[in-house]
Design an enzyme around this catalytic site. Structure first.
Site, PDB file in Angstrom:
ATOM      1  N   VAL A  70     -19.986 -25.833 -38.189  1.00  0.00           N
ATOM      2  CA  VAL A  70     -21.266 -25.688 -39.040  1.00  0.00           C
ATOM      3  C   VAL A  70     -20.796 -24.563 -37.309  1.00  0.00           C
ATOM      4  CG1 VAL A  70     -23.415 -25.693 -38.456  1.00  0.00           C
ATOM      5  CG2 VAL A  70     -22.062 -27.314 -39.171  1.00  0.00           C
ATOM      6  N   ALA A  99     -22.684 -22.901 -32.257  1.00  0.00           N
ATOM      7  CA  ALA A  99     -21.735 -23.397 -33.447  1.00  0.00           C
ATOM      8  C   ALA A  99     -21.260 -25.301 -32.794  1.00  0.00           C
ATOM      9  CB  ALA A  99     -20.374 -23.041 -33.226  1.00  0.00           C
ATOM     10  N   LYS A 100     -20.947 -25.830 -34.131  1.00  0.00           N
ATOM     11  CA  LYS A 100     -20.252 -26.920 -33.570  1.00  0.00           C
ATOM     12  C   LYS A 100     -19.954 -27.742 -34.319  1.00  0.00           C
ATOM     13  CE  LYS A 100     -21.564 -30.273 -29.969  1.00  0.00           C
ATOM     14  NZ  LYS A 100     -22.030 -29.744 -28.837  1.00  0.00           N
ATOM     15  N   GLY A 101     -19.059 -29.180 -34.547  1.00  0.00           N
ATOM     16  CA  GLY A 101     -18.447 -30.122 -35.460  1.00  0.00           C
ATOM     17  C   GLY A 101     -16.922 -30.831 -35.208  1.00  0.00           C
ATOM     18  N   ASP A 124     -15.906 -31.750 -26.545  1.00  0.00           N
ATOM     19  CA  ASP A 124     -17.111 -32.653 -27.015  1.00  0.00           C
ATOM     20  C   ASP A 124     -17.084 -34.120 -26.677  1.00  0.00           C
ATOM     21  OD1 ASP A 124     -20.321 -32.132 -28.212  1.00  0.00           O
ATOM     22  OD2 ASP A 124     -19.666 -33.447 -29.209  1.00  0.00           O
TER      23      ASP A 124
END
Ligand code: NAD
Length: 409
Positions: free
Chosen positions: A56, A101-103, A142
């Protein structure tokens, strides 16, 4: 409330105070792009397995988007959306020129071999490389991803786009990583802790602290706080831990963790679960494990004067309200744990300039960035009589909002 709902709730609370208006609220809250992938690999035994993957990209008004790659079975698009939005506000609070952002992949990585994990990571990059890049979206580590995974990301991306160390941060030191990145989140937490204690005239030396989680963030913070003379009274990882009101022997605790792979069974106090750490008698509580651990059910029992959010989203909005009423000072994640993304920014800068900074420089620049961010947030909090979290969101929304409007909607 999940992470996405909680982040939206905190955002809206601040946006209403700032009176940004519904249209700008919607604009700032909506992610730029969300992708869902099916990441298929051949396992070592020849079987084919498919794992859901996500990225995202929330906002790029202040720079390339930045956010971790998480490997966890509970990851879904909603969680990625909430964490991506959190990154937008966090990068703005510490004023690094990134968006959010992250995913990652919904997978339990401990069930895969090293080779399977490498294939999965490379496949994830194959399917996202066209939307990543040093000027587009810069992933980092992460939960359950580490410098080795970042090295594979760099290598796979570089096969498409040429040598590109700045496409990802958190890389190994031998492959364009930054000195000081490993300890950056813990170190940043300690800088903030010193500032906040200074504001209420308490020295860090002798302050009693309790820590939930003993991974990268928790263990680094424990070591650094101990070096500053603070007293650890309770600590646990997911398998349990220890509490001792007279103070835990920190060097012996590290020795035990190294030998046994965890804190369970350490005999320097009485056994203690991760939940019990949260209500331990202490001055500073540092949740540094997972999101959503401080809730309506346990917030009233928290005895700490200060909650320093090491984890992302450890306090639910319900817990936050209870703390506000009780006069517990909550230092929000988007300020407290921003040391990691700050040094990731330093890594990106070093990679783009093809230079290496000494650790002293990294730590000094980190201290300055964290202090500046704290000063700005504390000033808004004092002037507008707002909790630190709302003040931090106001600062971030102001910065992101201005950039958005200046660029043109
Ligand atoms: P990690 O995987 O290295 O460590 C997590 C730790 O939490 C482990 O010790 C695990 O055993 C423990 N844990 C899990 N559930 C627990 C429970 N119920 N009770 C007690 N302990 C529990 O992860 P990390 O990198 O240290 O990250 C921790 C948190 O900090 C996450 O929320 C992450 O998103 C956030 N964070 C990390 C960074 C970073 O630079 N690593 C930066 C910002 C925020």
């Amino acid at each position: 409330m999940n992470t996405a709902e909680a982040t939206t709730w905190y955002f809206k609370k601040a946006a209403r105070i700032m009176d940004v208006g519904e249209r700008i609220e919607t604009l700032l809250l909506s992610p730029l792009r969300e992708i869902t992938l099916q990441v298929s690999i051949e396992l070592d035994n020849g079987e084919i397995r498919t794992f859901p993957g996500y990225r995202v990209q929330h906002d790029n008004s202040r720079g390339p988007m930045k956010g971790g790659v998480r490997y966890h079975p509970a990851l879904d698009i909603d969680e990625a959306r909430g964490l991506a939005s959190l990154m937008t506000w966090k990068t703005a609070v510490v004023n690094v020129p990134f968006g959010g952002a992250k995913g990652g992949i919904a997978v339990e990585p401990s069930r895969l071999s090293g080779k399977e994990l490498e294939r999965l990571t490379r496949k994830f990059v194959d399917q996202t490389q066209d939307i990543l890049g040093p000027t587009r979206d810069v992933p980092g580590p992460d939960m359950n991803t580490n410098p080795q995974v970042m090295a594979w990301i760099m290598d796979q991306y570089s096969k498409y786009h040429g040598h590109s160390p700045a496409v990802v941060t958190g890389k190994p030191l031998d492959l364009y990583g930054s000195k000081g990145r490993d300890a950056a989140t813990g170190r940043g937490l300690v800088f903030i802790c010193k500032q906040i204690l200074g504001d209420i005239n308490l020295p860090l030396k002798g302050t009693r602290f309790a820590v939930q989680g003993f991974g990268n963030v928790g263990s680094r913070a424990v070591r650094l706080l101990h070096e500053e003379g603070a007293v650890l009274v309770a600590v646990a990882d997911s398998n349990g831990g220890v509490k001792n009101p007279r103070g835990i022997d920190v060097p012996a605790l590290f020795e035990h963790a190294k030998k046994n792979g965890g804190l369970q069974g350490f005999d320097g106090g009485s056994p203690c679960t991760g939940d019990e750490v949260l209500t331990a008698d202490c001055d500073v509580l540092l949740p540094a494990a997972i999101g959503g651990t401080l809730t309506r059910a346990n917030a009233a029992h928290v005895r700490a004067k200060i909650v320093l959010e090491g984890a992302n989203g450890p306090c639910t909005p319900e817990a936050d309200e209870i703390f506000e009423k009780k006069g517990v000072l909550v230092v929000p994640d988007i300020l407290a744990n921003a040391g990691g993304v700050t040094v990731s920014y330093f890594e990106w800068v070093q990679n783009l300039q093809h230079v290496t900074w000494e650790e002293e420089r990294v730590n000094a620049e980190l201290e300055k960035a964290m202090k500046d961010a704290y000063e700005r947030v504390a000033q808004i909090s004092r002037n507008r009589k707002l909790p630190l979290r709302t003040a931090a969101y106001c600062l971030a929304i102001g910065r992101v909002g201005k950039a958005t409007v200046l660029r043109g909607i």
